[in-house]
Design an enzyme around this catalytic site. Structure first.
Site, PDB file in Angstrom:
ATOM      1  N   HIS A   1       0.840  -1.188  -0.052  1.00  0.00           N
ATOM      2  CA  HIS A   1       0.082  -0.069  -0.255  1.00  0.00           C
ATOM      3  C   HIS A   1       1.053   1.269  -0.158  1.00  0.00           C
ATOM      4  O   HIS A   1       0.531   2.152  -0.658  1.00  0.00           O
ATOM      5  CB  HIS A   1      -0.876  -0.067   1.251  1.00  0.00           C
ATOM      6  CG  HIS A   1      -1.716   1.284   1.369  1.00  0.00           C
ATOM      7  ND1 HIS A   1      -2.898   1.321   0.988  1.00  0.00           N
ATOM      8  CD2 HIS A   1      -1.414   2.372   1.995  1.00  0.00           C
ATOM      9  CE1 HIS A   1      -3.571   2.367   1.292  1.00  0.00           C
ATOM     10  NE2 HIS A   1      -2.442   3.154   1.852  1.00  0.00           N
ATOM     11  N   GLU A   2       1.838   1.123   1.037  1.00  0.00           N
ATOM     12  CA  GLU A   2       2.786   2.373   0.856  1.00  0.00           C
ATOM     13  C   GLU A   2       3.684   2.765  -0.341  1.00  0.00           C
ATOM     14  O   GLU A   2       3.985   3.774  -1.023  1.00  0.00           O
ATOM     15  CB  GLU A   2       3.747   2.314   2.128  1.00  0.00           C
ATOM     16  CG  GLU A   2       2.953   2.170   3.475  1.00  0.00           C
ATOM     17  CD  GLU A   2       1.860   3.311   3.537  1.00  0.00           C
ATOM     18  OE1 GLU A   2       2.120   4.462   3.245  1.00  0.00           O
ATOM     19  OE2 GLU A   2       0.956   3.356   4.235  1.00  0.00           O
TER      20      GLU A   2
ATOM     21  N   HIS B   1       1.491   4.259  -2.840  1.00  0.00           N
ATOM     22  CA  HIS B   1       1.617   5.850  -2.679  1.00  0.00           C
ATOM     23  C   HIS B   1       2.848   6.361  -3.318  1.00  0.00           C
ATOM     24  O   HIS B   1       2.876   7.530  -4.140  1.00  0.00           O
ATOM     25  CB  HIS B   1       1.589   6.197  -1.251  1.00  0.00           C
ATOM     26  CG  HIS B   1       0.281   6.105  -0.535  1.00  0.00           C
ATOM     27  ND1 HIS B   1      -0.841   6.889  -1.268  1.00  0.00           N
ATOM     28  CD2 HIS B   1      -0.186   5.625   0.494  1.00  0.00           C
ATOM     29  CE1 HIS B   1      -1.903   6.540  -0.268  1.00  0.00           C
ATOM     30  NE2 HIS B   1      -1.507   5.603   0.598  1.00  0.00           N
TER      31      HIS B   1
ATOM     32  N   GLU C   1      -6.196   7.091  -1.246  1.00  0.00           N
ATOM     33  CA  GLU C   1      -6.133   5.753  -0.305  1.00  0.00           C
ATOM     34  C   GLU C   1      -6.966   4.570  -1.041  1.00  0.00           C
ATOM     35  O   GLU C   1      -6.354   3.689  -1.053  1.00  0.00           O
ATOM     36  CB  GLU C   1      -6.775   5.949   1.111  1.00  0.00           C
ATOM     37  CG  GLU C   1      -6.416   7.070   2.186  1.00  0.00           C
ATOM     38  CD  GLU C   1      -4.917   6.256   2.274  1.00  0.00           C
ATOM     39  OE1 GLU C   1      -4.721   5.059   2.833  1.00  0.00           O
ATOM     40  OE2 GLU C   1      -3.952   6.995   2.236  1.00  0.00           O
TER      41      GLU C   1
END
EC number: 3.4.24.-
Length: 276
Positions: free
Chosen positions: A130-131, A134, A199
């Site tokens: 997930h990071e 980003h 997100e």
């Protein structure tokens, strides 16, 4: 393309700030707003990552000190086609994580000790993916600049009555007062909307990177539950949007959904379900 979108958003928010300065104090206000925005964007671009890492007392780690974490990140960066980011561990028990940095070559991923202690390897991998999503989409810079400009607009509104201008076309006092209330709220809504959309995108990126949406579903459920029972003492509302789960999830906030930096965990899990 993602880098272009990032700079376009930075430009748009900066122009909004300059326009607001002009509405409050005419040409003088526009000049002051331009100088303030330029300075704040410069600082946000080059130094915000170190500021937030320092705020949370994040300690850098390497393969020798966190071999398991390092191997997970190394595997996922190869899969995503990204350079290896700097890794940091935050000495806090609330499981959480965030990414920061201005581009691929100056990116960092920070995780809390609680994340490493309380989550399974699969859940940690989903959080790291997930990071990294980003990072891949320049979300760290977008979030930082959005928060910076939103804060600057609020600051300008607070001091709006002290700006003066000799311009005859300055709006009447009632219009100016209305703008002083509306613009900070509008800027905050823009910031929150950008954060929530990013997100969802990072969740999808994690699912595709790992090939297991259920890993992130499990991680989000546990992260949300832990955030309600374990506090993050150093948590700052201005950086809440950076974390995978809002560190203030356990606190009651008025107008919580409208001004939330994150979509609801239920909505995120539902979207991940559609990817199975």
């Amino acid at each position: 393309m993602e880098q272009f979108k990032t700079y376009a958003l930075m430009t748009g928010l900066t122009l909004l700030f300059i326009w607001f300065g002009g509405m409050i104090a005419g040409q003088t206000g526009m000049v002051i707003a331009f100088l303030v925005a330029a300075g704040m964007n410069f600082y946000a671009y080059y130094y915000s990552d170190q500021q937030v890492l320092s705020h949370y007392h994040a300690e850098p780690v390497d393969r020798a000190h966190a071999s398991g974490l390092y191997q997970i990140v190394e595997k996922l960066t190869r899969r995503a086609g990204l350079p290896m980011p700097a890794l940091y561990i935050i000495p806090e028990q609330q499981p959480n994580a965030f990414a920061t940095g201005r581009n691929y070559e100056h990116a960092a991923v920070a995780v809390t000790e609680g994340l490493l202690d309380l989550m399974t390897d699969e859940e940690i991998e989903a959080v790291i993916a997930h990071e990294l999503s980003h990072i891949k989409h320049y979300d760290m810079l977008i979030g930082t600049v959005a928060a910076t400009i939103a804060g600057a607009i609020a600051m300008l509104a607070n001091f709006g009555m002290f700006f003066g201008s000799g311009d005859r076309d300055r709006p009447n006092i009632f219009v100016m007062l209305a703008l002083m209330f509306i613009m900070p709220m509008a800027a905050s809504i823009i910031q929150m909307t950008v954060s929530r959309n990013r997100e969802f995108m990072a969740d999808e990126g994690s699912a595709r990177m790992t090939g297991h949406p259920e890993w992130l579903q499990s991680a989000l459920t546990k992260l949300d539950n832990y955030a309600r029972s374990i506090t993050l003492p150093e948590a700052d509302p201005q950086t809440a949007h950076m974390f995978i789960i809002n560190p203030f999830s356990g606190k009651d906030v008025s107008l919580k959904q409208l001004f939330s930096t994150h979509p609801s965990t239920e909505a995120r899990i539902e979207r991940l379900e559609a990817l199975k």
